[in-house]
Write a protein that holds these residues in place. Sequence first.
Motif, PDB file in Angstrom:
ATOM      1  N   VAL A 563      82.767  38.512 -19.215  1.00 26.89           N
ATOM      2  CA  VAL A 563      82.053  38.016 -18.033  1.00 26.89           C
ATOM      3  C   VAL A 563      80.697  37.516 -18.515  1.00 26.89           C
ATOM      4  CG1 VAL A 563      81.106  38.569 -15.775  1.00 26.89           C
ATOM      5  CG2 VAL A 563      83.240  39.654 -16.531  1.00 26.89           C
ATOM      6  N   GLN A 564      80.370  36.252 -18.185  1.00 22.73           N
ATOM      7  CA  GLN A 564      79.151  35.632 -18.698  1.00 22.73           C
ATOM      8  C   GLN A 564      78.375  34.956 -17.574  1.00 22.73           C
ATOM      9  OE1 GLN A 564      80.292  32.899 -21.794  1.00 22.73           O
ATOM     10  NE2 GLN A 564      81.332  34.461 -23.035  1.00 22.73           N
ATOM     11  N   ILE A 565      77.080  34.699 -17.852  1.00 21.42           N
ATOM     12  CA  ILE A 565      76.243  33.928 -16.936  1.00 21.42           C
ATOM     13  C   ILE A 565      76.584  32.446 -17.127  1.00 21.42           C
ATOM     14  CG2 ILE A 565      73.891  33.385 -16.223  1.00 21.42           C
ATOM     15  CD1 ILE A 565      74.673  36.306 -15.832  1.00 21.42           C
ATOM     16  N   SER A 566      76.844  31.735 -16.045  1.00 18.59           N
ATOM     17  CA  SER A 566      77.282  30.337 -16.130  1.00 18.59           C
ATOM     18  C   SER A 566      76.095  29.371 -16.122  1.00 18.59           C
ATOM     19  CB  SER A 566      78.213  29.997 -14.964  1.00 18.59           C
ATOM     20  OG  SER A 566      78.618  28.648 -15.030  1.00 18.59           O
ATOM     21  N   SER A 567      76.256  28.290 -16.896  1.00 18.35           N
ATOM     22  CA  SER A 567      75.241  27.233 -16.903  1.00 18.35           C
ATOM     23  C   SER A 567      75.799  25.937 -16.308  1.00 18.35           C
ATOM     24  CB  SER A 567      74.769  26.969 -18.337  1.00 18.35           C
ATOM     25  OG  SER A 567      75.863  26.523 -19.134  1.00 18.35           O
ATOM     26  N   ARG A 568      77.025  25.999 -15.772  1.00 18.69           N
ATOM     27  CA  ARG A 568      77.672  24.781 -15.270  1.00 18.69           C
ATOM     28  C   ARG A 568      77.815  24.767 -13.748  1.00 18.69           C
ATOM     29  NH1 ARG A 568      82.864  24.925 -18.450  1.00 18.69           N
ATOM     30  NH2 ARG A 568      82.261  26.915 -19.361  1.00 18.69           N
ATOM     31  N   LEU A 569      77.430  25.883 -13.061  1.00 11.39           N
ATOM     32  CA  LEU A 569      77.629  25.975 -11.611  1.00 11.39           C
ATOM     33  C   LEU A 569      76.329  25.736 -10.860  1.00 11.39           C
ATOM     34  CD1 LEU A 569      79.944  29.139 -11.485  1.00 11.39           C
ATOM     35  CD2 LEU A 569      80.626  26.735 -11.357  1.00 11.39           C
ATOM     36  N   SER A 570      76.452  25.154  -9.679  1.00  8.82           N
ATOM     37  CA  SER A 570      75.275  24.960  -8.826  1.00  8.82           C
ATOM     38  C   SER A 570      75.544  25.419  -7.400  1.00  8.82           C
ATOM     39  CB  SER A 570      74.849  23.485  -8.824  1.00  8.82           C
ATOM     40  OG  SER A 570      75.917  22.665  -8.384  1.00  8.82           O
ATOM     41  N   THR A 571      76.773  25.243  -6.905  1.00  7.58           N
ATOM     42  CA  THR A 571      77.076  25.625  -5.512  1.00  7.58           C
ATOM     43  C   THR A 571      78.142  26.709  -5.421  1.00  7.58           C
ATOM     44  OG1 THR A 571      78.718  23.830  -5.335  1.00  7.58           O
ATOM     45  CG2 THR A 571      76.462  23.348  -4.618  1.00  7.58           C
ATOM     46  N   SER A 572      78.994  26.868  -6.415  1.00 12.25           N
ATOM     47  CA  SER A 572      80.052  27.883  -6.398  1.00 12.25           C
ATOM     48  C   SER A 572      79.524  29.196  -6.963  1.00 12.25           C
ATOM     49  CB  SER A 572      81.255  27.422  -7.229  1.00 12.25           C
ATOM     50  OG  SER A 572      81.825  26.252  -6.679  1.00 12.25           O
ATOM     51  N   PRO A 573      80.019  30.333  -6.452  1.00 14.03           N
ATOM     52  CA  PRO A 573      79.522  31.627  -6.952  1.00 14.03           C
ATOM     53  C   PRO A 573      80.053  31.968  -8.341  1.00 14.03           C
ATOM     54  CG  PRO A 573      81.239  31.965  -5.322  1.00 14.03           C
ATOM     55  CD  PRO A 573      80.957  30.495  -5.324  1.00 14.03           C
ATOM     56  N   CYS A 574      81.266  31.459  -8.661  1.00  5.24           N
ATOM     57  CA  CYS A 574      81.849  31.821  -9.949  1.00  5.24           C
ATOM     58  C   CYS A 574      82.935  30.823 -10.333  1.00  5.24           C
ATOM     59  CB  CYS A 574      82.438  33.237  -9.902  1.00  5.24           C
ATOM     60  SG  CYS A 574      83.716  33.415  -8.636  1.00  5.24           S
ATOM     61  N   VAL A 575      83.368  30.905 -11.586  1.00  2.28           N
ATOM     62  CA  VAL A 575      84.427  30.039 -12.085  1.00  2.28           C
ATOM     63  C   VAL A 575      85.130  30.774 -13.215  1.00  2.28           C
ATOM     64  CG1 VAL A 575      83.119  28.856 -13.893  1.00  2.28           C
ATOM     65  CG2 VAL A 575      84.944  27.650 -12.717  1.00  2.28           C
ATOM     66  N   LEU A 576      86.392  30.428 -13.444  1.00  2.00           N
ATOM     67  CA  LEU A 576      87.170  31.067 -14.494  1.00  2.00           C
ATOM     68  C   LEU A 576      87.413  30.041 -15.599  1.00  2.00           C
ATOM     69  CD1 LEU A 576      88.336  33.914 -14.856  1.00  2.00           C
ATOM     70  CD2 LEU A 576      90.533  33.039 -14.064  1.00  2.00           C
ATOM     71  N   ALA A 577      86.671  30.167 -16.683  1.00  2.00           N
ATOM     72  CA  ALA A 577      86.772  29.218 -17.795  1.00  2.00           C
ATOM     73  C   ALA A 577      87.801  29.706 -18.812  1.00  2.00           C
ATOM     74  CB  ALA A 577      85.419  29.045 -18.468  1.00  2.00           C
ATOM     75  N   SER A 578      88.417  28.764 -19.490  1.00  2.00           N
ATOM     76  CA  SER A 578      89.372  29.102 -20.540  1.00  2.00           C
ATOM     77  C   SER A 578      88.617  29.440 -21.815  1.00  2.00           C
ATOM     78  CB  SER A 578      90.310  27.924 -20.808  1.00  2.00           C
ATOM     79  OG  SER A 578      90.999  27.546 -19.642  1.00  2.00           O
ATOM     80  N   GLY A 579      89.240  30.257 -22.648  1.00  2.00           N
ATOM     81  CA  GLY A 579      88.653  30.560 -23.933  1.00  2.00           C
ATOM     82  C   GLY A 579      88.574  29.305 -24.785  1.00  2.00           C
ATOM     83  N   LYS A 580      87.684  29.312 -25.767  1.00  3.38           N
ATOM     84  CA  LYS A 580      87.460  28.124 -26.589  1.00  3.38           C
ATOM     85  C   LYS A 580      88.745  27.655 -27.259  1.00  3.38           C
ATOM     86  CE  LYS A 580      83.576  27.946 -28.698  1.00  3.38           C
ATOM     87  NZ  LYS A 580      82.448  28.157 -29.646  1.00  3.38           N
ATOM     88  N   PHE A 581      89.603  28.601 -27.646  1.00  4.79           N
ATOM     89  CA  PHE A 581      90.847  28.253 -28.319  1.00  4.79           C
ATOM     90  C   PHE A 581      92.076  28.567 -27.467  1.00  4.79           C
ATOM     91  CE2 PHE A 581      87.693  29.421 -31.570  1.00  4.79           C
ATOM     92  CZ  PHE A 581      87.594  28.209 -32.218  1.00  4.79           C
ATOM     93  N   GLY A 582      91.848  28.833 -26.192  1.00  6.36           N
ATOM     94  CA  GLY A 582      92.970  29.120 -25.296  1.00  6.36           C
ATOM     95  C   GLY A 582      93.400  27.887 -24.533  1.00  6.36           C
ATOM     96  N   TRP A 583      94.433  28.059 -23.760  1.00  7.10           N
ATOM     97  CA  TRP A 583      94.910  26.957 -22.927  1.00  7.10           C
ATOM     98  C   TRP A 583      94.000  26.761 -21.727  1.00  7.10           C
ATOM     99  CZ3 TRP A 583     100.514  29.180 -23.000  1.00  7.10           C
ATOM    100  CH2 TRP A 583     101.181  28.711 -24.142  1.00  7.10           C
ATOM    101  N   SER A 584      93.862  25.521 -21.317  1.00 11.35           N
ATOM    102  CA  SER A 584      93.180  25.239 -20.056  1.00 11.35           C
ATOM    103  C   SER A 584      94.141  25.569 -18.912  1.00 11.35           C
ATOM    104  CB  SER A 584      92.784  23.759 -19.994  1.00 11.35           C
ATOM    105  OG  SER A 584      93.947  22.940 -19.946  1.00 11.35           O
ATOM    106  N   ALA A 585      93.634  25.558 -17.693  1.00 12.18           N
ATOM    107  CA  ALA A 585      94.486  25.829 -16.534  1.00 12.18           C
ATOM    108  C   ALA A 585      95.608  24.792 -16.440  1.00 12.18           C
ATOM    109  CB  ALA A 585      93.648  25.818 -15.255  1.00 12.18           C
ATOM    110  N   ASN A 586      95.273  23.543 -16.733  1.00 10.90           N
ATOM    111  CA  ASN A 586      96.278  22.484 -16.677  1.00 10.90           C
ATOM    112  C   ASN A 586      97.371  22.694 -17.726  1.00 10.90           C
ATOM    113  OD1 ASN A 586      97.109  19.667 -15.771  1.00 10.90           O
ATOM    114  ND2 ASN A 586      96.781  19.297 -17.939  1.00 10.90           N
ATOM    115  N   MET A 587      96.961  23.059 -18.953  1.00  7.95           N
ATOM    116  CA  MET A 587      97.942  23.284 -20.023  1.00  7.95           C
ATOM    117  C   MET A 587      98.800  24.507 -19.726  1.00  7.95           C
ATOM    118  SD  MET A 587      99.228  22.156 -22.765  1.00  7.95           S
ATOM    119  CE  MET A 587      98.022  20.917 -23.267  1.00  7.95           C
ATOM    120  N   GLU A 588      98.195  25.533 -19.158  1.00  8.38           N
ATOM    121  CA  GLU A 588      98.962  26.727 -18.814  1.00  8.38           C
ATOM    122  C   GLU A 588     100.019  26.399 -17.768  1.00  8.38           C
ATOM    123  OE1 GLU A 588      97.990  30.892 -16.589  1.00  8.38           O
ATOM    124  OE2 GLU A 588      96.712  30.377 -18.308  1.00  8.38           O
ATOM    125  N   ARG A 589      99.655  25.565 -16.808  1.00  7.76           N
ATOM    126  CA  ARG A 589     100.615  25.156 -15.773  1.00  7.76           C
ATOM    127  C   ARG A 589     101.778  24.389 -16.394  1.00  7.76           C
ATOM    128  NH1 ARG A 589     100.873  20.363 -13.264  1.00  7.76           N
ATOM    129  NH2 ARG A 589      98.826  19.771 -14.101  1.00  7.76           N
TER     130      ARG A 589
END
Length: 708
Positions: A563-589
């Motif tokens: 769990v980390q502090i995000s630097s990419r959000l401005s209006t959403s409370p949270c987001v689930l990012a993929s690991g640097k070497f993991g699959w993205s949500a699209n690739m997982e789908r």
Amino acid sequence: MMRQAFQLKNISTKPSRLMDLIVNSLYSNKEVFLRELVSNASDALDKLRFLSVTEPDLLKDAVDLDIRIQTDKDNGIITITDTGIGMTRQELVDCLGTIAQSGTAKFLKALKESKDAGADSNLIGQFGVGFYSAFLVSERVEVSTKSPKSDKQYVWEGEANSSSYTIREETDPSKHIPRGTRLTLYLKRDDKGFAHPERIQRLVQNYSQFVSFPIYTWQEKGYTKEVEVDEDPAEAKKDDQDEKTEPKKKKTKTVVEKYWDWELTNETQPLWLRNPKEVTTEEYNEFHKKTFNEYLEPLASSHFTTEGEVEFRSVLYVPSIAPTAKDDIVNPKTKNIRLYVKRVFISDDFDGELFPRYLSFIKGVVDSNDLPLNVSREILQESRIVRIMRKRLVRKAFDMILGITMSENRDDYARFWENFGKHLKLGCIEDRENHKRIAPLLRFFSSQSEEDMISFDEYVENMKPDQKDIYYIAADSVTSAKNAPFLEKLVEKDIEVLFLVDPIDEVAIQNLKSYKEKNFVDISKEDLDLGDKNEEKEKEIKQEFGQTCEWIKKRLGDKVASVQISSRLSTSPCVLASGKFGWSANMERLMKAQTVGDTSSLEFMRSRRVFEINPDHPIIQTLNAACKSNPNDEEALRAVDLLYDAALVSSGFTPESPAQLGGKIYEMMGMALSGRWGTSAQVVPPSHVPETFEAEVVEPAEAGSPKL
């Protein structure tokens, strides 16, 4: 008496086995027999024309240089006659008496040894087995030949199942020919269909359309004429009565009169041998339609000649539309490239030898004088020459596509991309050598161009001065991509993000890795660096929310890697990012959709998820306070669970239990709506299972009965 002066000879080189090999194994397609025999006839004419330069007497009979093919479909006989150099008795023995003994090869050797050898001799048959292809369809072959160097005409006869042949002198004056060779094929019972005039004409047009000598076939023709019709007696009597008023006209009808005549079947000057400056666009388009059975004009064409280690001529086309078959993008055998050797069609059945499969949509003809073919001339042998040819053809294909991008009409490339964009993306995966040629041709939607696709060059041109990378996000649609929470801070900073909405896009971009020294960065992965880090501020935020991050991680457990502090959000409370070497949500789908996917790797890659929180959002600030005051509060812990599930959906992942997520949402809605609009609904937490009572069934009382 006519056949008494013949000599019986054995065919050399283990005849029975080799003949069986040729007839049953060497050629995969029976119809190529005509190609081989016509090529031999063309060689004979070429030799005569070449030798007549120094020996003009060879042409003293003044016979036209041509090839004529006549058929007898009733008896299953094909006759092929040429007016070439012919053969003497000894040449018959040398050339037809030994399998794989090539008269053409000997002639070329003599030319090389001669100081006066011209460079124009363009002979076809260099293997010597071409003649024996006649036995693919014939049970007996008769060769009658007359050389201008001899006064006598000789006849060679052989049978498919015999290891011997006969040679005799032709004594029948009615069968004499001025010069050249006449082959008579007596077809096998199952192959008599080749003796139909229409089929012979079709084979000539397919294989020998561009042989440099005219080829005539014996065809049935017809013309219409008017003939008188016998009148009915009753009508004749009536007409006699009407003759007094007006003159009688004879009744006629139109009939078709049939006759047989020679018809020119080939074009002696192929388009690719002409000077490109002399060929009009209309001629290129017409050749494309005729050769490949197309009805639309091509998007582009390229006519070129290459010299050096490999010499060949080619005309290539980019068609207007993609094939209708869905598997053509993965099927290299599209029959789109027609290979000619010395103007004789060899094959259009290739498995990626001349073009990689991602360029299989390119159509065209390739003609070379020295391609390395196997002995049957059907299979292109893998060699250094073929690799050089392939490289040059691919380069010309890219030049042609690049020309479409420079067209004044932007719709031209839009049509190309709509039909063949997936092919180029496949090239990113399969052809690393040509990444620099493929990349400028790719097109994608973006956060600043949702209607029109842009190129990488346009993206780079629009980059911010301090922007180092090219940002992208993969999703199943433009709508999903533009509404993803990952874009919030980038949109706020007016940084453009490419939308990868095709299933193949993400893999293609990952294989490219960079463009013009700018790396491709997936904004849905952890550790996104937008170049605006403030270390002092980050340190303060980590001190403030560090304990909350640990608390949330403890609650979520193995669902997230951290769990980390995000630097990419401005209006959403949270987001689930993929690991640097993991699959993205699209690739997982996409990987889940693979029916034979490896579930173990799926579980491993899925575990690499990073839960990022927005410290400026009221929900996170409230949870931060709850963590510090009462970390074991059930309401707060349930809020963390719901927050994770909401981030799972908004980040493009699929919830493990949609029904459970729905229950949590209903619970929160009940709590929020409780006591409003004059109601007091009691919300039952999902974890609490209420006691079940059995209902008592009460019989309805009859009308008028006393109440109890």
